[in-house]
Design an enzyme around this catalytic site. Structure first.
Site, PDB file in Angstrom:
ATOM      1  N   CYS A 139      -3.218  -3.872   4.263  1.00 23.21           N
ATOM      2  CA  CYS A 139      -2.255  -4.877   4.705  1.00 23.21           C
ATOM      3  C   CYS A 139      -3.000  -6.152   4.277  1.00 23.21           C
ATOM      4  CB  CYS A 139      -2.465  -4.968   6.284  1.00 23.21           C
ATOM      5  SG  CYS A 139      -2.072  -2.982   6.974  1.00 23.21           S
ATOM      6  N   GLU A 178       0.895  -1.261  -0.053  1.00 25.28           N
ATOM      7  CA  GLU A 178      -0.136  -0.009   0.052  1.00 25.28           C
ATOM      8  C   GLU A 178       0.845   1.270   0.166  1.00 25.28           C
ATOM      9  OE1 GLU A 178      -1.703  -1.018   4.183  1.00 25.28           O
ATOM     10  OE2 GLU A 178      -2.276   0.962   3.802  1.00 25.28           O
ATOM     11  N   HIS A 227      -2.332 -10.339  11.762  1.00 30.31           N
ATOM     12  CA  HIS A 227      -1.828  -9.062  11.461  1.00 30.31           C
ATOM     13  C   HIS A 227      -1.306  -8.297  12.692  1.00 30.31           C
ATOM     14  CE1 HIS A 227      -1.109  -5.175   9.554  1.00 30.31           C
ATOM     15  NE2 HIS A 227      -2.588  -4.768  10.242  1.00 30.31           N
TER      16      HIS A 227
HETATM   17  P1  HMG Z   1      -3.466   5.654  21.693  1.00 27.49           P
HETATM   18  O1  HMG Z   1      -3.591   7.022  21.485  1.00 27.49           O
HETATM   19  O2  HMG Z   1      -2.052   5.194  21.841  1.00 27.49           O
HETATM   20  O3  HMG Z   1      -4.662   5.080  22.695  1.00 27.49           O
HETATM   21  O4  HMG Z   1      -3.878   5.081  20.018  1.00 27.49           O
HETATM   22  P2  HMG Z   1      -4.530   4.733  24.152  1.00 27.49           P
HETATM   23  O5  HMG Z   1      -4.449   6.194  24.819  1.00 27.49           O
HETATM   24  O6  HMG Z   1      -6.079   4.045  24.433  1.00 27.49           O
HETATM   25  O7  HMG Z   1      -3.664   3.756  24.503  1.00 27.49           O
HETATM   26  C1  HMG Z   1      -3.229   2.519  23.917  1.00 27.49           C
HETATM   27  C2  HMG Z   1      -3.098   1.630  24.960  1.00 27.49           C
HETATM   28  O8  HMG Z   1      -1.949   2.023  26.040  1.00 27.49           O
HETATM   29  C3  HMG Z   1      -4.296   1.369  25.924  1.00 27.49           C
HETATM   30  O9  HMG Z   1      -4.324   0.093  26.419  1.00 27.49           O
HETATM   31  C4  HMG Z   1      -3.843   2.129  27.247  1.00 27.49           C
HETATM   32  O10 HMG Z   1      -4.354   1.760  28.405  1.00 27.49           O
HETATM   33  C5  HMG Z   1      -2.399   1.752  27.244  1.00 27.49           C
HETATM   34  P3  HMG Z   1      -5.381  -0.823  25.859  1.00 27.49           P
HETATM   35  O11 HMG Z   1      -6.794  -0.160  26.401  1.00 27.49           O
HETATM   36  O12 HMG Z   1      -5.555  -0.762  24.243  1.00 27.49           O
HETATM   37  O13 HMG Z   1      -5.107  -2.297  26.279  1.00 27.49           O
HETATM   38  N1  HMG Z   1      -1.537   2.716  27.991  1.00 27.49           N
HETATM   39  C6  HMG Z   1      -0.324   2.415  29.044  1.00 27.49           C
HETATM   40  N2  HMG Z   1      -0.001   1.055  29.272  1.00 27.49           N
HETATM   41  C7  HMG Z   1       1.075   1.137  29.907  1.00 27.49           C
HETATM   42  N3  HMG Z   1       1.584   2.474  30.605  1.00 27.49           N
HETATM   43  C8  HMG Z   1       1.426   3.481  30.444  1.00 27.49           C
HETATM   44  C9  HMG Z   1      -0.047   3.640  29.404  1.00 27.49           C
HETATM   45  N4  HMG Z   1      -0.485   4.694  28.808  1.00 27.49           N
HETATM   46  C10 HMG Z   1      -1.507   4.040  27.988  1.00 27.49           C
HETATM   47  N5  HMG Z   1       1.605   4.356  30.875  1.00 27.49           N
HETATM   48  C11 HMG Z   1      -4.336   3.568  18.354  1.00 27.49           C
HETATM   49  C12 HMG Z   1      -3.925   3.706  20.068  1.00 27.49           C
HETATM   50  C13 HMG Z   1      -4.257   2.064  18.166  1.00 27.49           C
HETATM   51  C14 HMG Z   1      -5.607   4.372  18.295  1.00 27.49           C
HETATM   52  C15 HMG Z   1      -3.239   4.323  17.523  1.00 27.49           C
HETATM   53  O14 HMG Z   1      -1.939   3.835  17.860  1.00 27.49           O
HETATM   54  C16 HMG Z   1      -3.667   4.455  16.147  1.00 27.49           C
HETATM   55  O15 HMG Z   1      -4.280   5.245  15.693  1.00 27.49           O
HETATM   56  N6  HMG Z   1      -2.820   3.443  15.330  1.00 27.49           N
HETATM   57  C17 HMG Z   1      -3.032   3.316  13.989  1.00 27.49           C
HETATM   58  C18 HMG Z   1      -4.205   2.350  13.569  1.00 27.49           C
HETATM   59  C19 HMG Z   1      -3.884   1.083  14.014  1.00 27.49           C
HETATM   60  O16 HMG Z   1      -2.873   0.440  13.946  1.00 27.49           O
HETATM   61  N7  HMG Z   1      -5.242   0.261  13.990  1.00 27.49           N
HETATM   62  C20 HMG Z   1      -5.010  -1.087  14.422  1.00 27.49           C
HETATM   63  C21 HMG Z   1      -6.125  -1.687  13.751  1.00 27.49           C
HETATM   64  S1  HMG Z   1      -6.311  -1.306  11.966  1.00 27.49           S
HETATM   65  C22 HMG Z   1      -5.215  -2.340  11.244  1.00 27.49           C
HETATM   66  O17 HMG Z   1      -4.484  -3.176  11.722  1.00 27.49           O
HETATM   67  C23 HMG Z   1      -5.027  -2.023   9.547  1.00 27.49           C
HETATM   68  C24 HMG Z   1      -3.584  -1.113   9.657  1.00 27.49           C
HETATM   69  O18 HMG Z   1      -2.321  -2.090   9.814  1.00 27.49           O
HETATM   70  C25 HMG Z   1      -3.662  -0.528   8.282  1.00 27.49           C
HETATM   71  C26 HMG Z   1      -3.771  -1.559   6.966  1.00 27.49           C
HETATM   72  O19 HMG Z   1      -4.784  -2.581   6.758  1.00 27.49           O
HETATM   73  O20 HMG Z   1      -3.212  -1.134   5.968  1.00 27.49           O
HETATM   74  C27 HMG Z   1      -3.473  -0.026  10.575  1.00 27.49           C
END
Ligand code: HMG
Length: 419
Positions: free
Chosen positions: A112, A80, A234
């Site tokens: 992906c 991609e 994935h």
């Molecule tokens: P974020 O802002 O990091 O979310 O965004 P958060 O604030 O909810 O924190 C994430 C996790 O860290 C949470 O745990 C928190 O509790 C933890 P969870 O509730 O998930 O178990 N956390 C901590 N843990 C330990 N110590 C700390 C601490 N603070 C917080 N101090 C988000 C997360 C996935 C939204 C972001 O990374 C993002 O937008 N990523 C890009 C999109 C993505 O990867 N999506 C995944 C599914 S889609 C997919 O896989 C397809 C893709 O690969 C593309 C394709 O297909 O081509 C993306």
């Protein structure tokens, strides 16, 4: 019917690495948010003379060296991070690898998921003519906007696979579970160098697709969960695989181990007493009764937590990590869940063949990961913001130590060369 599947596999990545502890420090974030919250330690970042083509060619070159070109009449390039709206990136790889002219070359796209689509197409081609072999390359640079939640999940890497009859590594089984849904969770418009993502929606869309593909696998007569020994997902960030494992276990009614690697005081991720560069894990055998079943989740994340998201290559990088670190795979069935935003997904299975362990690339991968040149956050962000257009002729600086490089733009066309 002759078995068809993955005969050889190789992983390549980019020249640079960004350590997430430095990004955490620069952005005032608790490093554990990245390390434990997302399950990521580092991400690979390309030098100015690298892209999906150079990484894909670097992954495929050792396979061609080991296996030759005889019978390779198709090259499928999944990405991609396409480098042109019209010309397939695989054409440039075909030239860099010096493949014969009599090859069908094309590009696959659906976020992906495209690597899995290419693998299944390759199996179809070999089914029709078992004398042919197909080179499948999945290669991507994952790029999100600076200071966005996706930034720490960026990455870069490629996996090349040779698909053939009577494969030496994995026979891919016939039944697949499929799921498609039109969802705007993640996409990259033609005029954008970074992905647009609705993070929360992307996580639920991924999990919905997992149950959808799993249900279809069952309806198609595929194996029950208890008949699958290892499961690969994935991994956009490795914590996502943990969420998926929990979701699948609940959905299919079995308690599966959701442990990710432990992080030692030295910051190195380990499975049990082992790490990516040392001895093999014990496998699922010997678990105490009543403990959740170990399906290799932690082992499968060892490479991706250092590479970052490699989009089309991610589930196959998980496979490479498993093959390189699990010495109890012979005859075992592996489940693969491939998700591509947008969305398309598939749950398929394969059997590991005898002798797979002798083809381990563990030391080479460890060496390649360790050899990446660290970037300061300032330097990485400057590179991230450098967008190379195609309007003017330009020569890229000579930086990469990979075997192939992107030399620049001439007459609006991209030029590649051996380093
Ligand atoms: P974020 O802002 O990091 O979310 O965004 P958060 O604030 O909810 O924190 C994430 C996790 O860290 C949470 O745990 C928190 O509790 C933890 P969870 O509730 O998930 O178990 N956390 C901590 N843990 C330990 N110590 C700390 C601490 N603070 C917080 N101090 C988000 C997360 C996935 C939204 C972001 O990374 C993002 O937008 N990523 C890009 C999109 C993505 O990867 N999506 C995944 C599914 S889609 C997919 O896989 C397809 C893709 O690969 C593309 C394709 O297909 O081509 C993306």
């Amino acid at each position: 019917m002759r078995p068809i599947g993955i005969d050889d596999i190789e992983l390549a990545t980019a020249h640079h690495v960004v350590d997430l502890s430095t990004l955490a420090e620069a952005t005032g974030t608790d490093p554990n948010k990245f390390r434990l919250g997302l399950g990521q330690d580092q991400f690979s970042f390309p030098a100015p003379d690298e892209d999906a083509v150079t990484m894909g060619a670097a992954a495929a070159a050792p396979i061609i060296e080991r296996c030759g070109t005889e019978g390779i009449r198709t090259l499928l390039f999944a990405t991609e991070s396409g480098i042109d709206q019209s010309k397939a990136a695989g054409i440039s790889v075909h030239k860099l690898l010096g493949l014969p002219s009599q090859v069908r070359v094309t590009e696959f796209k659906e976020a992906c998921f495209a690597g899995t689509a290419a693998l299944q197409a390759a199996i179809g081609i070999v089914s029709r003519n078992p004398g042919e072999r197909v080179l499948v390359i999945a290669s991507d640079v994952a790029r999100y906007e600076l200071d966005s939640p996706g930034e720490p999940t960026q990455g870069a890497g490629a996996v090349a696979m040779l698909v053939s009859a009577d494969p030496r590594l994995i026979e891919i089984e016939q039944v697949s579970g499929l799921f498609a849904a039109d969802v705007d969770d993640f996409w990259r418009p033609n005029d954008s160098t970074t992905a647009i993502v609705d993070g929360g929606l992307s996580v639920t869309a991924y999990l919905d697709a997992l149950s959808g593909a799993w249900d279809d696998l069952q309806e198609q007569g595929g194996p029950a969960l208890a008949e699958i020994d290892r499961i690969l997902y994935h991994q956009p960030f490795t914590k996502m695989a943990k969420k998926a494992q929990l979701h699948l276990g609940q959905h299919a009614g079995e308690e599966l181990s959701c442990d990710l690697p432990e992080i030692g005081a030295d910051g190195v991720a380990r499975v049990g007493s082992q790490d990516a560069a040392s001895a093999d894990r014990q496998g699922a055998a010997g678990e105490a009764p009543g403990t959740p079943r170990d399906t290799g989740l932690a082992t499968s994340t060892l490479y991706n937590r250092r590479l970052g998201n490699t989009y089309t290559a991610s589930v196959f990088a998980a496979l490479a990590a498993l093959l390189d670190h699990d010495d109890d795979l012979e005859g075992r069935r592996i489940g693969f869940f491939s998700y591509g935003s947008g969305s398309a997904s598939e749950f398929f299975t394969g059997r590991v063949l005898p002798g797979y362990a002798s083809r381990s690339r563990r030391d080479d991968v460890a060496e390649a990961l360790d050899a990446r040149v660290p970037l300061s956050v300032e330097a990485y962000r400057a590179l991230h913001s450098t967008v190379l257009g195609s309007a003017d002729d330009v020569e890229t600086p000579r930086v990469t130590s990979a075997p192939f490089r992107f030399a620049g733009v001439k007459g609006r066309a991209r030029v590649y060369e051996r380093s």
